[in-house]
Design an enzyme around this catalytic site. Structure first.
Site: not given
Ligand code: AHR
Length: 495
Positions: A346, A240, A173-174, A297
């Site tokens: 989430q 985001y 992840n990331e 995400e």
């Molecule tokens: O969703 C919160 C965080 O955001 C996650 O853990 C990460 O993958 C992202 O930076």
């Protein structure tokens, strides 16, 4: 001016993959612990430790797929610490998220039980950042190998005879950030190596997802596709919606100002640009669009609620979040040829959550209601839609006020979803249902709206924002005229 929408009912544009309505639950703040897992001894009613109220609420969303255990947590998670008798499980520090003790009581067996109860596909994210190839390989063996093997035998000793079905597996992840601060060339090589040992046992066939880009890092997508496209089924993307600045102040979830509303909508709509550009790069290496763009995400990210742990990412959720969710779904539908799955961040008590809990209390957020209203689109056939929208202007900037999507389900029922993001003006919408052969007078509707830009649900008033029946439309032959109030999400059913 009236907004014009043309829906060509007999022009089908593929399926809206139900996995677009996927979720993400991380060991972060009160998402897993308290939000989902309370333990078998809790006074909160539960099923084998999973709280019943949250379970029921989530079941009602028809969640198709659930991503776990992170996020950033995934690249520090060592799955072997989370199996076996709970009281003997290793305790660790959750360094990313608040420095709290993680007792590993919610592990692989508990997650798989949650997915069984929700009747959804598990999507497991493996540890590349601080884990070994052997550890990842053995996790897959533990979960999916039927018959005799060291990991399968251990699973059986831990109480689970049959292997689980596991479709989705993420290789890190990331990895450009919390997952190892890697360069794309380095991660691409690690991806090639780690995924080699993510085996298919028996009939289980794993859909492998490579860790993808942050926002507009197009070079990451280019390098991953160039170096490893034939070894992946999906490539992720994280974006985001943050009205402010990630480091200097993201903005308050409850900010009532029109400017904050407008900039949030502008940033939410930016998802369309990101998908288009990342898809163009993917098209170069995968013109047949075999590989899915997996937006695992997305959602709003505000400053935490005052007085809460900054590492817990707990934020309130308003009608603004509902509109953000609605326009995202319209964008995801538009790109249904490339976007095969998305996972909102989430599910409970963290970021743009579906439900919030406080002790034994639980509330449904405005975002929850959009997921519930839009579930009719899951796996339905997308119809050809053209939208000519009025502009929504603030301080000289312009956005399209209205967005829409339409789908037809297996029994021929059409669902039309509509969003008006304008915070102060209603929009009149003319919908031409071209080619509709049925009796279009049978139209019903539901609406989610509010009077104030920051209207939300509280534990004292949990029904401030909730869907109600909508009748503000007229039908003449195959034409609908709909008046969308400011800040509204509407779903019409046409039979
Ligand atoms: O969703 C919160 C965080 O955001 C996650 O853990 C990460 O993958 C992202 O930076």
């Amino acid at each position: 001016m009236t907004n014009q929408i043309i829906i060509n009912v007999d022009v089908e544009k593929g399926t809206i993959n139900k996995d677009i309505y996927g979720h993400f639950a991380e060991h972060l703040g009160r998402c897993i612990y308290e939000g989902i897992w309370v333990g078998e001894d809790s006074t909160i009613p539960n099923t084998n430790g999973i709280r019943n109220d949250v379970l029921q609420a989530l079941k009602n969303l028809n969640i198709p797929v659930l991503r776990w255990p992170g996020g950033c947590f995934a690249d520090e998670y060592h799955w072997k610490d989370g199996v076996g008798p709970r009281e003997q499980r290793k305790r660790m520090v959750n360094t990313h998220w608040g420095g709290v003790i993680e007792n590993n009581h919610f592990g692989t067996h508990e997650f798989m039980l949650l997915c069984e109860l929700l009747e959804c596909e598990p999507y497991i994210c493996g540890n590349v950042g601080s884990g070994t190839v052997q550890e990842m390989s053995e996790w897959v063996e533990y979960m999916t190998l039927n018959g005799e093997s060291p990991m399968a035998d251990w699973r059986k000793a831990n109480g689970r005879e049959e292997a689980w079905d596991l479709k989705y597996f993420g290789v890190g992840n990331e990895n450009w950030g919390c997952g190892g601060n890697m360069r794309p060339e380095y991660y691409a090589d690690l991806y090639r190596r780690y995924q080699t040992y993510v085996r298919n046992y028996g009939k289980n066939k794993i859909y492998k997802i490579a860790g993808g880009a942050n926002v507009d890092d197009y070079n990451w997508t280019e390098v991953l596709m160039r170096e490893a496209h034939w070894l992946m089924d999906g490539l992720s993307l994280h974006y985001y919606t943050i009205p402010g600045d990630f480091w200097l102040g993201k903005g308050s979830a409850l900010d009532p100002r029109a400017e904050e509303w407008f900039v949030t909508m502008k940033k939410a709509l930016h998802m369309d640009v990101l998908i288009s550009k990342h898809s163009t790069i993917m098209d170069k290496y995968d013109p047949a669009k075999r590989i899915g763009l997996i937006i695992d995400e997305w959602g709003t990210w505000f400053d935490v609620e005052p007085g809460t742990n900054p590492g817990f990412l707990y934020q309130q959720n308003t009608i603004r979040d509902a509109l953000v969710a609605g326009v995202h779904f319209h964008i995801f539908h538009k790109h249904n040829d490339r976007v095969q799955m998305t996972n909102i961040a989430q599910t409970v008590n963290v970021l743009q959550a579906m439900v919030l809990t406080e002790g034994e209390k639980m509330l449904l957020t405005p975002t929850y209601h959009v997921f519930e209203m839009f579930k009719v689109h899951q796996d339905a056939t997308k119809l050809d839609v053209t939208v000519n929208s009025d502009t929504y202007e603030l301080n000289g900037e312009k956005l399209p006020a209205v967005s829409a999507s339409a789908s037809k389900n297996a029994s021929g029922t059409i669902h039309i979803s509509l969003c008006n993001i304008n915070h102060e003006a209603a929009s009149s919408v003319n919908i031409d249902l071209r080619g509709f052969a049925g009796d279009s007078t049978k139209v019903t509707g539901r609406i989610l709206t509010a009077e104030k830009t920051n209207e939300h649900n509280t534990f004292e008033q949990p029904d401030n924002v909730k869907p109600v029946s909508f009748e503000n439309f007229t039908v003449t032959n195959n034409e609908l005229t709909v008046t969308l109030p400011p800040m509204s999400v509407v779903v019409l059913t046409v039979e």
